[in-house]
Motif scaffolding. Structure first.
Motif, PDB file in Angstrom:
ATOM      1  N   THR A 179       0.854  -1.185   0.000  1.00  0.00           N
ATOM      2  CA  THR A 179       0.000   0.000   0.000  1.00  0.00           C
ATOM      3  C   THR A 179       0.891   1.236   0.000  1.00  0.00           C
ATOM      4  OG1 THR A 179      -0.151   0.001   2.410  1.00  0.00           O
ATOM      5  CG2 THR A 179      -1.864  -1.192   1.211  1.00  0.00           C
ATOM      6  N   GLY A 180       0.401   2.315  -0.581  1.00  0.00           N
ATOM      7  CA  GLY A 180       1.221   3.513  -0.697  1.00  0.00           C
ATOM      8  C   GLY A 180       2.369   3.295  -1.659  1.00  0.00           C
ATOM      9  N   GLY A 229       6.969   3.103  -0.076  1.00  0.00           N
ATOM     10  CA  GLY A 229       6.178   2.094  -0.777  1.00  0.00           C
ATOM     11  C   GLY A 229       6.747   1.771  -2.148  1.00  0.00           C
ATOM     12  N   LYS A 230       7.159   2.794  -2.864  1.00  0.00           N
ATOM     13  CA  LYS A 230       7.753   2.609  -4.193  1.00  0.00           C
ATOM     14  C   LYS A 230       9.059   1.826  -4.087  1.00  0.00           C
ATOM     15  CE  LYS A 230       8.951   5.228  -8.319  1.00  0.00           C
ATOM     16  NZ  LYS A 230       8.986   6.581  -8.911  1.00  0.00           N
ATOM     17  N   CYS A 246      -0.850  -0.832  -4.442  1.00  0.00           N
ATOM     18  CA  CYS A 246      -2.042  -0.031  -4.174  1.00  0.00           C
ATOM     19  C   CYS A 246      -1.620   1.377  -3.780  1.00  0.00           C
ATOM     20  CB  CYS A 246      -2.845  -0.623  -3.023  1.00  0.00           C
ATOM     21  SG  CYS A 246      -3.267  -2.355  -3.219  1.00  0.00           S
ATOM     22  N   ASP A 247      -2.373   2.362  -4.241  1.00  0.00           N
ATOM     23  CA  ASP A 247      -2.114   3.751  -3.864  1.00  0.00           C
ATOM     24  C   ASP A 247      -3.365   4.569  -4.139  1.00  0.00           C
ATOM     25  OD1 ASP A 247       0.710   5.465  -3.410  1.00  0.00           O
ATOM     26  OD2 ASP A 247      -0.987   6.643  -4.119  1.00  0.00           O
ATOM     27  N   SER A 285      -3.328   7.476  -5.398  1.00  0.00           N
ATOM     28  CA  SER A 285      -3.072   8.226  -6.622  1.00  0.00           C
ATOM     29  C   SER A 285      -2.930   7.283  -7.813  1.00  0.00           C
ATOM     30  CB  SER A 285      -1.803   9.065  -6.488  1.00  0.00           C
ATOM     31  OG  SER A 285      -1.458   9.626  -7.740  1.00  0.00           O
ATOM     32  N   SER A 314       0.156   8.098  -9.975  1.00  0.00           N
ATOM     33  CA  SER A 314       1.424   7.582  -9.451  1.00  0.00           C
ATOM     34  C   SER A 314       1.588   6.104  -9.771  1.00  0.00           C
ATOM     35  CB  SER A 314       1.504   7.783  -7.939  1.00  0.00           C
ATOM     36  OG  SER A 314       1.576   9.143  -7.618  1.00  0.00           O
TER      37      SER A 314
END
Length: 54
Positions: A10-11, A17-18, A34-35, A37, A40
């Motif tokens: 998530t994020g 997160g990336k 999951c995010d 945005s 993104s």
């Protein structure tokens, strides 16, 4: 090697997160990102050419 591991991040669109997504993909894990945005996530997805990215 994480080739048989499934990871949900998530994020995933930025920051830590990336980096987690990048690390897991480099170890050949199956990643679900999951995010909040969508832009993104689309940028993240475009930066990888692997079928293990959902």
């Amino acid at each position: 090697m994480l080739s048989k591991v499934h990871v949900i991040v998530t994020g995933a669109g930025a920051g830590i997160g990336k980096e987690i997504v990048t690390s897991c993909l480099s170890e050949r894990a199956h990643v679900v990102a999951c995010d909040i945005s969508e832009d993104s996530l689309n940028e993240l997805k475009a930066s990888y050419s692997t079928n293990k990215f959902n």
